[in-house]
Design an enzyme around this catalytic site. Structure first.
Site, short mmCIF file in Angstrom:
data_model
loop_
_atom_site.label_atom_id
_atom_site.label_comp_id
_atom_site.label_asym_id
_atom_site.label_seq_id
_atom_site.Cartn_x
_atom_site.Cartn_y
_atom_site.Cartn_z
N ASN A 40 109.25 19.60 -23.79
CA ASN A 40 108.06 18.95 -24.73
C ASN A 40 107.80 19.75 -25.84
OD1 ASN A 40 107.27 20.41 -22.10
ND2 ASN A 40 105.25 20.80 -23.31
N SER A 57 105.93 9.16 -17.29
CA SER A 57 104.92 9.15 -17.80
C SER A 57 104.74 7.98 -18.94
CB SER A 57 104.04 10.30 -18.32
OG SER A 57 102.75 9.85 -18.86
N ALA A 58 103.82 6.92 -18.85
CA ALA A 58 104.05 5.80 -19.82
C ALA A 58 103.57 6.09 -21.05
CB ALA A 58 103.12 4.43 -19.26
N THR A 90 93.73 2.36 -5.43
CA THR A 90 94.06 1.05 -6.06
C THR A 90 94.84 1.31 -7.15
OG1 THR A 90 91.97 0.19 -5.32
CG2 THR A 90 93.07 -0.96 -7.03
N CYS A 125 95.55 26.04 -26.56
CA CYS A 125 94.09 26.45 -26.77
C CYS A 125 93.53 26.63 -25.34
CB CYS A 125 93.48 25.40 -27.61
SG CYS A 125 91.78 26.04 -27.81
N1 PLP Z 1 105.41 17.11 -18.17
C1 PLP Z 1 105.81 17.10 -19.55
C2 PLP Z 1 107.16 17.50 -19.96
C3 PLP Z 1 104.91 16.60 -20.62
O1 PLP Z 1 104.99 16.90 -21.76
C4 PLP Z 1 103.50 16.06 -20.27
C5 PLP Z 1 102.32 15.92 -21.00
O2 PLP Z 1 102.49 16.38 -22.19
C6 PLP Z 1 103.37 16.03 -18.83
C7 PLP Z 1 104.40 16.35 -17.75
C8 PLP Z 1 102.00 15.62 -18.25
O3 PLP Z 1 102.05 14.01 -18.35
P1 PLP Z 1 100.72 13.23 -18.29
O4 PLP Z 1 99.93 13.43 -19.38
O5 PLP Z 1 101.12 11.91 -18.04
O6 PLP Z 1 99.96 13.72 -17.14
#
Ligand code: PLP
Length: 505
Positions: free
Chosen positions: A278, A324-325, A362, A447
């Site tokens: 990320n 993750s959408a 749900t 942070c």
């Molecule tokens: N995994 C990675 C690599 C991410 O960048 C993130 C969110 O920044 C997540 C998991 C968590 O996803 P969510 O925000 O949908 O919980």
């Protein structure tokens, strides 16, 4: 909708009071002059506002009116309601369903339309405070380069969500409303499955990437969990006994270390390596990870939260895959864990039997419908366009500050991500400086409890001295060349500000 004179004048007068410093009472005669409202009218309005406890009067010389509460605690709707101004948009005076607005006591066909609009207006006015109006329009961060944090909602996803929101059904109910909800969820499941290349039976909807990662790490019956050193906290912190596998200076997992750790033995293992990071966008050698893990009989989980919707690849081969959408234009509140057929997994939440018994609760219908729509839209994205924009932006930023450091630049990276450090400006200052120039970006460092922690990803890659300096610019479906131009300008401006400060220090 036409807000009547009483409501408008009352709001104008209250804003006039709000603009005052709050220490000195304001004379109604002055408000009358400034706002061009007849004094006698104001006196009537203020009698009502006082009765409703929104203003208080101070008698005597130097007297006048003060707000009775801080401006941020008074909503515009409070003011409008206090002067009895109905925000009526329908000509129907009656709220009773049995008494309509037509001569024959039926409702006109458009009644619900106008009534709905009236509700929206009231909700909107309730959400705006006197302080918001007094402060005036704030310059927004108009250039959004933070898609790895969350990507703006795509119009296709918004439409799907709002259509789903019109459905009252719970997907577990057997009546027609429930069946409709169920069909929307199953449509989205098919779309996700076809994108990943799996069966719809292998798609378990969750509330997002974090829940999918937690389920993947805590659900299998494995004795050992191995995670790469640059995993998202939702993986890294899921299992406290997990063994950390180091990464090289590009941020790629050390395959030899992984193999050596697996060769130690010690029972069934789960290896969790993300598809793309990320912070830096570095793409992991997932094909090799899967190969090594399978040789040792280990399961593989891949956090594909940053990869999904951006590129297809070996992450699709893992036994468990998290999505993750909201990272590619869907809504927050929907994600999925792909659980390949035969992978043993125990549910972490107990309750109803939803999602093949693996995720009780749900389903979030609107978010899941939007998820499907976002996947379909993302499949049509031109990622080469993003790569050109990113590369050009990167080159111009390096040109302006030649000793800036690009992370994972020589490794395979997501097309949309640029992680860069200015050696003399810390990430927090840089993010604020970009924000001043209306460009939204992120710091690599996180942070925590009000303190900026160094970026664990940059540290794991072997650059501890830069771990408080790395910032991330991440593009997405809505990014334009103008966004990148603004980012380059902001970067140069931050550099110039820093140099000026250094000279004057
Ligand atoms: N995994 C990675 C690599 C991410 O960048 C993130 C969110 O920044 C997540 C998991 C968590 O996803 P969510 O925000 O949908 O919980």
């Amino acid at each position: 909708m036409k807000l009547g004179t009483r409501g408008r004048y009352a709001v104008m007068a209250m804003v006039d009071l709000g603009l005052n410093d709050g220490m000195h009472p304001v004379r109604l005669a002055d408000v009358s002059d400034r706002q061009e409202i007849p004094l006698s009218y104001l006196e009537q309005l203020f009698a009502r506002l006082r009765r409703h406890g929104l203003v208080r009067s101070v008698r005597g010389p130097g007297g006048g009116y003060l707000l009775a509460h801080p401006a941020h605690r008074i909503s515009i709707m409070d003011v409008v309601a206090a002067v009895d101004e109905p925000t009526q948009v329908t000509r129907c005076q009656s709220e009773s369903p049995s008494r309509g607005c037509m001569a024959n006591r039926t409702r006109c066909r458009t009644h619900d339309l106008w009534a709905g609009l009236g509700n929206h207006i009231e909700t909107y006015l309730d959400g705006v405070t006197l302080e918001d109006v007094c402060r005036g329009p704030q310059p927004a961060a108009t250039h959004y380069l933070d898609h790895n944090a969350t990507s703006p909602l795509r119009s296709e996803a918004r439409k799907a969500a709002s259509q789903a929101m019109a459905c009252a059904g719970n997907a577990s109910s057997v009546h027609r409303h429930g069946r409709h909800a169920r069909s929307l969820i199953e449509d989205a499941r098919e779309i996700v499955a076809s994108y990943v290349g799996c069966s719809p039976l292998e798609v378990v909807f969750t509330s997002g990437g974090t829940e999918a990662n937690n389920l993947a790490l805590l659900g299998p019956d494995t004795r050992r969990v191995l995670v790469s050193a640059i995993e998202h906290p939702s993986v890294a912190r899921a299992v406290s006994s997990a063994v950390t596998i180091p990464v090289d200076h590009h941020g790629r997992v050390d395959l030899e270390a992984l193999e050596a750790e697996l060769a130690h033995g010690g029972g069934p293992a789960l290896v969790s390596v993300m598809a793309a990071n990320n912070e830096t966008g570095v793409v992991q050698p997932l094909e090799d990870v899967v190969h090594v893990a399978r040789q040792h009989g280990a399961l593989v989980h891949c956090d594909a939260v940053q990869a999904a919707g951006r590129y297809c690849g070996a992450w699709q081969e893992a036994d468990l895959v998290s999505l993750s959408a909201h990272k590619f234009g869907g809504m927050t509140g929907a994600g999925a864990l792909i659980v390949r057929d035969g992978v043993p997994l125990a549910a972490r939440s107990r309750g109803g039997g939803q999602e093949y018994g693996l995720r009780a609760g749900t389903e979030s219908l609107a978010a899941i419908a939007a998820f499907g729509a976002a996947v379909t839209a993302a499949r049509g994205d031109d990622t080469a366009r993003l790569r050109r924009l990113r590369d050009d932006m990167e080159a111009r930023m390096l040109d302006a500050v030649p000793d800036a450091v690009i992370f994972s630049g020589d490794a395979g990276r997501l097309d949309n991500t640029l992680a860069i450090a200015h050696p003399d400006i810390d990430a927090e200052t840089m993010v604020m400086s970009f924000d001043l120039d209306c460009v939204a970006i992120s710091a690599g460092s996180a942070c925590s409890s009000g303190r900026m922690e160094p970026s664990s990803v940059i540290e794991a890659m072997g650059f501890p001295s830069l771990s408080r300096h790395a910032v991330r610019l991440s593009l997405g479906w809505s990014s334009t060349p103008e966004d990148c131009d603004a980012a380059v300008r902001a970067w140069k401006a931050a550099h110039v500000r820093h140099q000026t400060r250094r000279k004057t220090a």
